[in-house]
Design a protein around this motif. Structure first.
Motif, PDB file in Angstrom:
ATOM      1  N   HIS A   1       3.046  -1.179   4.095  1.00 14.87           N
ATOM      2  CA  HIS A   1       2.744   0.226   3.840  1.00 14.87           C
ATOM      3  C   HIS A   1       4.076   0.936   3.581  1.00 14.87           C
ATOM      4  N   LEU A  44      -2.459   7.405   1.928  1.00 16.70           N
ATOM      5  CA  LEU A  44      -1.550   6.982   2.994  1.00 16.70           C
ATOM      6  C   LEU A  44      -0.710   8.165   3.464  1.00 16.70           C
ATOM      7  N   HIS A  71       0.848  -1.195   0.000  1.00 13.28           N
ATOM      8  CA  HIS A  71       0.000   0.000   0.000  1.00 13.28           C
ATOM      9  C   HIS A  71       0.875   1.233   0.000  1.00 13.28           C
ATOM     10  N   ALA A  86      -3.989  -0.809  10.240  1.00 10.64           N
ATOM     11  CA  ALA A  86      -3.415   0.239   9.410  1.00 10.64           C
ATOM     12  C   ALA A  86      -3.126   1.503  10.210  1.00 10.64           C
TER      13      ALA A  86
END
Length: 450
Positions: A255, A25, A20, A212
């Motif tokens: 991430h 983000l 991701h 997350a």
């Protein structure tokens, strides 16, 4: 309890890895950083200096990511081969990666996730498992990203603390003017090719078994760690930040964010001679601090951190190359060969003298894997009651260069062979999973028949 043969097969099975990296983000990480700064202000603490202008990594550089669990363990084991833990020698730390041989599960048509054993281990050792597996995934992804960004180069991963100790005192145990600053990148990626300036990317990687939102907090913290090293101009050093989310259910997700900049290049100053990488280095005593740009007549005071200025470019390139060589010889189990590449402050003594039981390795094993002769060290243990052998090493001809201190020759030859290494993940003659990296290192495991 799975048969050992099934476990070995699963270690060699490629699986998709979810990544991701997006503008959303970036926004979430910026919000997490602002919230942290607010909490620090309430506690009357200074706001952290963070890497500005974080960005999503371009899709063309991420591409599709497929990894085998065995490649992740190879990446992790090699990354911690120079670890300084307790009284044991860092030489053997890489064997610790094997405790995760059953922690990951995946298949070619699905995404990698924690196995039942990985979930059970997480109940007891959350921080340890998520941190170490997060390191493996982050560095494997970093090498893919940088290889796509610089296709005609090789990417070497170097532990940042080990490299920095050649010039700066990091703790009270180190001699010299101590920085007292605890924020530092975890690794450096050196992107290089023989005869040209290399480029350096500070990397910070973390992991969690939560969600997350926790990864957003970890990336906000990581932005402060990568900001602690400047190579060249103020705030122009490119960097990479990762947080691997390993949930109890569902696929794991890496991430990832990066920062751009024109710095990070280790080009030789016109008035300084080129350094021969075969020559040993000694500890320097560089005064810590990063010099902000001068505005007006009075230079501003230095900011906490570590600044590699142009007159130190060739020195730092020298340090990185020899520290990377030390990591390879340590991974192959040769403490004597490793000593020549480290300074006293970098930890020479950890590769000499007494080591606790089960912490020492010896470079005395030779194996032919995927038709390539390797030399290195082996480790025998039980996998679900079955005796198995793990082997880590370096291609024989390349290792001889490293053993004799010929870093220049090693780099020249490994660059020439960078695209010729086999991509196979299983060697039927050996009878187990095999991972070969472009630096000539290998990690392999098989069931013992006697």
């Amino acid at each position: 309890m799975k048969p050992a043969a099934d476990v070995l097969r699963e270690l060699a099975q490629p699986s998709n890895v979810a990544v991701h990296s997006s503008s959303a983000l970036v926004g979430s990480v910026d919000a997490a950083a602002a919230e942290d700064d607010g909490e620090r202000k309430e506690k009357e603490l200074d706001a952290l200096r963070r890497k500005p202008n974080l960005q999503a990594i371009p899709t063309k550089e991420l591409g599709s990511v497929q990894l085998t669990p065995w490649n992740v363990l190879h990446t992790l084991g090699q990354a911690i081969a120079l670890a300084r833990r307790g009284a044991g020698r860092g030489l053997a730390e890489h064997w610790g990666s094997l405790k995760y041989h059953q922690a990951l599960a995946g298949r070619s048509d699905g995404y990698m996730q924690l196995s039942a054993e990985g979930r059970e281990t997480a109940d007891y050792y959350k921080a340890l498992q998520s941190g170490e597996l997060g390191t493996g995934f982050a560095l494997a992804l970093a090498k893919q990203v940088l290889s796509r960004r610089h296709p005609q180069h090789i990417v070497s991963i170097v532990p940042a603390d080990t490299a920095l100790r050649a010039g700066w005192a990091l703790t009270s145990r180190d001699k010299g003017p101590r920085s007292g600053y605890r924020y530092r990148p975890r690794f450096f990626a050196e992107v290089w090719r023989p005869g040209e300036p290399s480029r350096v990317f500070p990397i910070k990687c973390k992991g969690n078994h939560s969600n997350a939102a926790t990864s957003h907090d970890q990336l906000a913290s990581a932005s402060a760690h990568v900001e602690a090293v400047h190579i060249g101009p103020w705030d122009e050093t490119p960097s990479l930040m990762f947080s691997t989310e390993l949930p109890m259910e569902g696929p794991l997700t890496v991430h990832a964010l990066h920062s751009e900049g024109t710095g990070g290049w280790l080009s030789r100053a016109t008035d300084s001679p080129s350094r021969n990488l075969n020559h040993q280095i000694e500890d320097e005593n560089i005064y810590p601090g990063i010099q902000p740009p001068v505005e007006g007549d009075t230079p501003p005071p230095p900011e906490p951190g570590f600044h590699v200025k142009p007159e130190r470019y060739e020195w730092f390139r020298h340090v990185l190359a020899r520290t990377a060589a030390a990591g390879l010889t340590a991974f192959a189990g040769d403490g004597d060969a490793t000593i020549q590449y480290l300074t006293k402050r970098q930890g020479q003594r950890h590769f000499t003298g007494f080591a606790h039981a089960a912490t020492g390795s010896v470079q005395d094993a030779r194996r032919t894997l995927l038709d390539i002769p390797f030399v290195g060290t082996d480790h025998v243990f039980r996998l679900n009651r079955t005796r198995v052998e793990a082997f880590s090493g370096v291609a024989k001809d390349l290792f001889r260069h490293l053993e004799e201190g010929r870093v220049e020759q090693y780099r020249s030859e490994v660059y020439t062979r960078r695209s010729s290494w086999p991509l196979d993940t299983w060697d039927p003659k050996w009878g187990g999973p095999v991972s070969v990296h472009p630096d000539g290192s290998v990690l392999a495991m098989r069931k013992l028949t006697a």
